[in-house]
Design a protein around this motif. Structure first.
Motif, mmCIF file in Angstrom:
data_model
loop_
_atom_site.group_PDB
_atom_site.id
_atom_site.type_symbol
_atom_site.label_atom_id
_atom_site.label_comp_id
_atom_site.label_asym_id
_atom_site.label_seq_id
_atom_site.Cartn_x
_atom_site.Cartn_y
_atom_site.Cartn_z
ATOM 1 N N SER A 1 0.846 -1.198 0.000
ATOM 2 C CA SER A 1 0.000 0.000 0.000
ATOM 3 C C SER A 1 0.877 1.242 0.000
ATOM 4 N N GLU A 2 0.260 2.367 -0.312
ATOM 5 C CA GLU A 2 1.001 3.624 -0.352
ATOM 6 C C GLU A 2 1.478 4.019 1.038
ATOM 7 N N SER A 3 0.664 3.750 2.046
ATOM 8 C CA SER A 3 1.067 4.110 3.416
ATOM 9 C C SER A 3 2.281 3.282 3.848
ATOM 10 N N GLU A 4 2.311 1.974 3.480
ATOM 11 C CA GLU A 4 3.482 1.152 3.788
ATOM 12 C C GLU A 4 4.724 1.700 3.105
ATOM 13 N N MET A 5 4.563 2.128 1.857
ATOM 14 C CA MET A 5 5.695 2.661 1.106
ATOM 15 C C MET A 5 6.229 3.930 1.769
ATOM 16 N N GLU A 6 5.322 4.814 2.154
ATOM 17 C CA GLU A 6 5.749 6.049 2.797
ATOM 18 C C GLU A 6 6.452 5.761 4.116
ATOM 19 N N ASP A 7 5.936 4.812 4.886
ATOM 20 C CA ASP A 7 6.552 4.470 6.163
ATOM 21 C C ASP A 7 7.951 3.889 5.950
ATOM 22 N N TYR A 8 8.107 3.013 4.942
ATOM 23 C CA TYR A 8 9.412 2.417 4.649
ATOM 24 C C TYR A 8 10.414 3.496 4.280
ATOM 25 N N LEU A 9 10.009 4.413 3.401
ATOM 26 C CA LEU A 9 10.941 5.440 2.927
ATOM 27 C C LEU A 9 11.271 6.458 4.012
ATOM 28 N N ARG A 10 10.365 6.676 4.930
ATOM 29 C CA ARG A 10 10.657 7.590 6.041
ATOM 30 C C ARG A 10 11.724 6.989 6.960
ATOM 31 N N ARG A 11 11.698 5.669 7.109
ATOM 32 C CA ARG A 11 12.648 5.010 8.000
ATOM 33 C C ARG A 11 13.977 4.694 7.319
ATOM 34 N N ALA A 12 13.987 4.669 5.997
ATOM 35 C CA ALA A 12 15.191 4.271 5.271
ATOM 36 C C ALA A 12 16.304 5.301 5.451
ATOM 37 N N SER A 13 17.503 4.818 5.733
ATOM 38 C CA SER A 13 18.654 5.716 5.906
ATOM 39 C C SER A 13 19.766 5.391 4.917
ATOM 40 N N VAL A 14 19.479 4.478 3.980
ATOM 41 C CA VAL A 14 20.443 4.131 2.932
ATOM 42 C C VAL A 14 19.745 4.240 1.583
ATOM 43 N N ASP A 15 20.540 4.240 0.512
ATOM 44 C CA ASP A 15 19.960 4.266 -0.825
ATOM 45 C C ASP A 15 19.032 3.065 -0.996
ATOM 46 N N THR A 16 17.878 3.323 -1.619
ATOM 47 C CA THR A 16 16.842 2.299 -1.721
ATOM 48 C C THR A 16 16.492 2.034 -3.181
ATOM 49 N N LEU A 17 16.309 0.757 -3.482
ATOM 50 C CA LEU A 17 15.896 0.343 -4.816
ATOM 51 C C LEU A 17 14.394 0.082 -4.799
ATOM 52 N N ILE A 18 13.655 0.727 -5.711
ATOM 53 C CA ILE A 18 12.237 0.406 -5.880
ATOM 54 C C ILE A 18 12.113 -0.406 -7.147
ATOM 55 N N GLN A 19 11.337 -1.487 -7.087
ATOM 56 C CA GLN A 19 11.330 -2.449 -8.186
ATOM 57 C C GLN A 19 9.915 -2.968 -8.421
ATOM 58 N N GLU A 20 9.605 -3.135 -9.684
ATOM 59 C CA GLU A 20 8.344 -3.774 -10.057
ATOM 60 C C GLU A 20 8.269 -5.149 -9.409
ATOM 61 N N TYR A 21 7.114 -5.478 -8.866
ATOM 62 C CA TYR A 21 6.952 -6.778 -8.218
ATOM 63 C C TYR A 21 6.724 -7.841 -9.284
ATOM 64 N N ALA A 22 7.572 -8.870 -9.256
ATOM 65 C CA ALA A 22 7.447 -9.969 -10.216
ATOM 66 C C ALA A 22 6.790 -11.145 -9.510
ATOM 67 N N SER A 23 5.650 -11.542 -9.979
ATOM 68 C CA SER A 23 4.938 -12.662 -9.366
ATOM 69 C C SER A 23 5.382 -13.968 -9.998
ATOM 70 N N GLY A 24 4.883 -15.064 -9.480
ATOM 71 C CA GLY A 24 5.164 -16.361 -10.064
ATOM 72 C C GLY A 24 6.104 -17.211 -9.235
ATOM 73 N N GLU A 25 6.628 -18.253 -9.875
ATOM 74 C CA GLU A 25 7.539 -19.184 -9.215
ATOM 75 C C GLU A 25 8.939 -18.577 -9.134
ATOM 76 N N GLU A 26 9.623 -18.823 -8.014
ATOM 77 C CA GLU A 26 10.960 -18.246 -7.849
ATOM 78 C C GLU A 26 12.022 -19.346 -7.846
ATOM 79 N N PHE A 27 13.125 -19.046 -8.541
ATOM 80 C CA PHE A 27 14.251 -19.963 -8.625
ATOM 81 C C PHE A 27 15.552 -19.190 -8.411
ATOM 82 N N GLY A 28 16.570 -19.899 -7.937
ATOM 83 C CA GLY A 28 17.921 -19.370 -7.890
ATOM 84 C C GLY A 28 18.770 -20.136 -8.891
ATOM 85 N N VAL A 29 19.431 -19.434 -9.806
ATOM 86 C CA VAL A 29 20.231 -20.082 -10.844
ATOM 87 C C VAL A 29 21.678 -19.658 -10.674
#
Length: 878
Positions: free
Chosen positions: A652-680
């Motif tokens: 949610s937008e409120s969660e995003m605002e709360d995260y960014l208010r607390r962040a003290s380092v450079d932050t990456l925002i990324q499109e959420y990729a759904s589906g099955e996850e693998f490590g290659v």
């Protein structure tokens, strides 16, 4: 006060606040006036009933140029019977007046009696550099010199015993005999029985009296008469440890008189002194510590007869003592003879135990039980002391919650002891279960502090809280102390510990009892039992072992590779495109930029710099979502982080605002990729055209299914896999633990593919295909300077993933990434080591080839600096 003031609570509070400051100002004026008066008119005079001599001040074993006064009373004989004078040494606090009544006794008034006020007491100089027994002994020698008394009998009351023993040490030729009258001696018999513990108690006592003395507006006369500081300083400056040896070394006649009812110096002290001095005569009475004042008629004949026999040569010396007693004096001290805490000592121990509960309630109860098992303290007193501390301490915690409220959880010192999540969870528990939670929390590990604080913050009735807590404490404390007594006695008397010192036995007993108590407390509740299962599985399943336990063999193998390839950091050249090869703290944004040539396999992303204002960061995130037509959820993560630290799936937008208010380092925002996850995990030797997939990890996100009756907490604890990560999952879902999911409702517990954050890792080698390997190789060859690392990938389906199509690269990790398929529960720890050894061998081989081609390696000192920097920043990632 006016009727209007009385009728208005607001005006009453205003009036009280105003008069509070008037009182403070008035008190400050009185205190300042008192200090000025003491400076201008110090009271320092000798009573007309005293004589006085001047002596050099003593500090330790050194004489100073400063002159101090020694006041004394000289009770000259009315009918001189001859013989040596008697020197009367008072206790602490005290003065020569302590012997006024005994000096008038018929059998002593035929001798000259000298009763000095030891410096720091009475009418002697109060302000001296050293109040110790040793210093007082040197002052007494100076007094005897000035009075021209070459030899005296010494009668030492209470603290005076320490002075007498040091006097005999410094000038044995001047001491004809010593009478120990309710006197101190061996350290083990004084207060807590241990020097450092006693020293700490006397230090607290001295600090209290000093604050009291300087903080009260006393008159100069009252200030000078104060005995608290002198008494405390006397014992604080003194060291009783040498007294045991001084008693053993004293060779002259000794009389020991002691009361069986002495509540300050236990009668066991007199018995031990008599053992150490085989020539001594021991007289025990049914009186208490103060028979010097109360029963001079009883003491005078005994002392008079003793000194007469000494002068007649009829009193024993160490040279003429019974050989059996001499042999007994050489035996070591038996700790079984330690006295029971009584009187003032019992009060001190009670207060210390009560105070110690503020640090650790269970450990204090165990300690009290062990002391009771030794016989040093009774069961009732041990239980009362712990009960008092626990009850008062937790009432204060309740009041802190009421007066300070939730904001205090974010400030020191409250945040050091109570986590905000724990308090929130306890609040929800309390809201649902009511006052009975107060009783239950006493028996649940980790629930006490947050529950009591939450009860106060929720404005629970004070009397209701106090009643329930009183019941819980009254049940819990005697049980715990009683258990410690039973187990402690068994351990202390155990044949397995035969020959060991009492201190060693007490420590072993304390540790074992505390462990048993912790175990029993867990076993009392279903939650505690499942948490024990969690701890057991994490201990016995290697995939959950902490790095310090699991990685030493890997580190040793890496060290061998360093020797083989003749370079500490050859592996850092495995990926020239990434600083340090991706050792630690590499920029995720820079890696994603390196992968941009790979086409549409990357989710949309942007870097939000910490240097921007909070408002600008939030605006940038909103703009990113709008420009790319995205919706929640989105992923936010630190630009430099490892093992899922700080990664958030923002819904949610409120969660995003709360995260960014607390962040003290450079932050990456990324499109959420759904589906099955693998490590290659991929590698390519620089001299080969095509790379290979080293390993594939299938990542599963654990979930639980509701039954319509169990809470989410119970579902997590009952799940065979989730229970292994119970503590993490209970914290993660703290706000929902009391919810009861519908029957058949599936609750996903984890949404990040990280093993240490709850995901299940399985060997996904079955998904490896030529198409997938070709697709991964194409991506890697598009990233110039990358040869070795692990991709985190999400695909729409397993089939699409195997075909190498329609997947998103969430992240790429460098040289320190792992082939995480090793965490599949079917693999042994040895199989895991074989895989990691092969992985690191390849990393060094690729690094060696790149180094030969001119690639730079990162110096070890730089890697160390990066590690330190990362650790300093890691606190901001979560």
């Amino acid at each position: 006060m006016t009727s209007a003031t009385k009728s208005s609570p607001g005006k009453l509070r205003l009036w009280l606040r105003r008069w509070r400051w008037y009182f403070v100002a008035g008190y400050a004026v009185l205190l300042l006036t008192s200090h000025i008066a003491r400076r201008l008119d110090p009271v320092d005079e000798v009573s007309k009933s005293c004589c006085a001599v001047m002596a050099r001040a003593v500090d330790g074993d050194h004489y100073l140029d400063k002159q101090i006064r020694i006041a004394y009373r000289d009770y000259s004989a009315k009918n001189d019977v001859g013989g040596l004078p008697i020197l009367l040494l008072h206790g602490s606090p005290g003065s020569g007046d302590d012997f006024t009544r005994i000096s008038a006794a018929p059998l002593l008034n035929g001798r000259r009696l000298i009763a000095p006020d030891l410096p720091g007491f009475g009418h002697s100089t109060r302000d001296i550099p050293d109040y110790s027994f040793r210093a007082h002994a040197r002052y007494v020698i100076q007094l005897l010199d000035q009075l021209r008394l070459p030899r005296v009998h010494v009668v030492a009351f209470s603290m005076g015993g320490g002075v007498a023993l040091h006097l005999a040490e410094f000038a044995p030729e001047r001491v004809a005999s010593i009478t120990m009258l309710s006197a101190i001696g061996a350290q083990e018999m004084e207060l807590l029985g241990e020097y450092h513990a006693n020293h700490a108690v006397h230090g607290l006592q001295l600090g209290f009296f000093r604050v009291l003395r300087e903080g009260l507006p006393l008159t100069p006369a009252a200030y000078n008469r104060d005995i608290g500081v002198s008494f405390s300083r006397n014992f604080y400056d003194s060291d009783q440890r040498p007294l045991r040896d001084l008693i053993k070394r004293y060779a002259g006649p000794m009389l020991i008189i002691h009361g069986r009812r002495d509540f300050l110096v236990p009668v066991e002290a007199a018995i031990e002194h008599a053992r150490l001095a085989p020539q001594s005569e021991l007289v025990l009475s049914d009186y208490d510590h103060f028979m010097t004042f109360q029963r001079p008629d009883y003491l005078a004949p005994i002392i008079g007869d003793f000194v007469s026999r000494v002068e007649a040569g009829k009193a024993a010396t160490r040279a003429t003592a019974d050989p059996a007693r001499v042999a007994a004096s050489e035996q070591p001290f038996d700790p079984n003879n330690l006295p029971k805490f009584i009187g003032v000592t019992a009060v001190v121990v009670t207060l210390l135990l009560a105070a110690a509960t503020l640090v650790s309630e269970d450990l204090t109860c165990v300690t009290a039980g062990v002391l009771a098992a030794q016989g040093r303290i009774g069961f009732a007193l041990a239980s009362f002391a712990c009960f008092l501390g626990i009850f008062v301490g937790d009432l204060l915690l309740f009041l802190a919650g009421r007066w300070l409220g939730r904001p205090a959880l974010q400030r020191a010192p409250v945040k050091w002891f109570i986590r905000e999540d724990d308090a929130r969870r306890s609040s929800e528990w309390f809201s649902r279960q009511g006052a009975k939670v107060i009783f239950a929390s006493r028996f649940l590990p980790g629930a006490r502090l947050p529950t009591y604080f939450a009860a106060g913050a929720l404005q629970t009735s004070f009397w209701k809280f106090a009643f329930y807590f009183l019941l819980a404490c009254a049940v819990w404390t005697p049980l715990l102390v009683g258990l410690a007594i039973l187990l402690g006695r068994e351990v202390i008397e155990s044949a397995l510990l035969g020959g060991q010192s009492l201190l060693f036995k007490v420590i072993i007993a304390g540790v074992l009892i505390l462990a048993v108590v912790k175990l029993l407390v867990r076993l009392l509740t279903a939650k505690g039992r499942r948490l024990l299962v969690s701890s057991w599985r994490r201990m016995t399943r290697w995939e959950f072992w902490p790095p310090v336990v699991f990685y030493p063999p890997v580190v040793c193998y890496i060290a061998w590779l360093m020797l083989k390839h003749r370079g500490l950091t050859v592996f850092t050249a495995a990926n020239p495109a990434i600083p340090g090869g991706g050792f630690i703290g590499e920029s995720k944004a820079e890696i994603l930029r390196g992968l941009e040539k790979s086409g549409d396999c990357l989710p949309k992303w942007d870097l939000i710099e910490a240097s921007s204002s909070v408002e600008d960061r939030i605006e940038q995130a909103k703009k990113f979502i709008a420009e790319h037509g995205l919706d929640f959820p989105v992923a936010l993560k630190p630009n430099a982080g490892q093992r899922g630290s700080g990664v958030g799936i923002i819904k949610s937008e409120s969660e995003m605002e709360d995260y960014l208010r607390r962040a003290s380092v450079d932050t990456l925002i990324q499109e959420y990729a759904s589906g099955e996850e693998f490590g290659v995990f991929y590698y390519r030797y620089p001299d080969q055209e095509r790379g290979r997939i080293f390993a594939i990890t299938e990542k599963r996100f654990p979930s639980v299914t509701g039954d319509g009756a169990s809470t989410l907490e119970r579902l997590i604890l009952n799940d065979d896999r989730a229970v292994c990560m119970a503590r993490f999952l209970l914290d993660k879902h703290a706000g929902r633990l009391w919810e009861t999911p519908r029957a058949g409702e599936r609750i996903q517990l984890v949404d990040i593919g990280t093993h240490c954050r709850g995901s299940v890792f399985l060997d996904g080698g079955w998904a490896k295909t030529d198409e997938l390997e070709e697709a991964i190789d194409r991506i890697c060859r598009g990233y110039d300077g990358f040869y070795f690392g692990r991709f985190d990938i999400r695909a729409e389906s397993v089939e699409e993933f195997k075909r190498g199509r329609n997947f998103k690269v969430i992240e790429l990790n460098g040289v320190t990434s792992e082939a995480t398929s090793i965490y599949d529960p079917k693999y042994s720890v040895f199989a895991a080591y074989r895989t990691l050894f092969a992985q690191w061998r390849i990393a060094f081989e690729i690094g060696a080839i790149n180094r030969a081609r001119g690639a730079d390696t990162t110096p070890a000192r730089t890697l160390l600096k990066w590690m330190i920097d990362y650790q300093e920043k890691s606190g901001a990632l979560d």
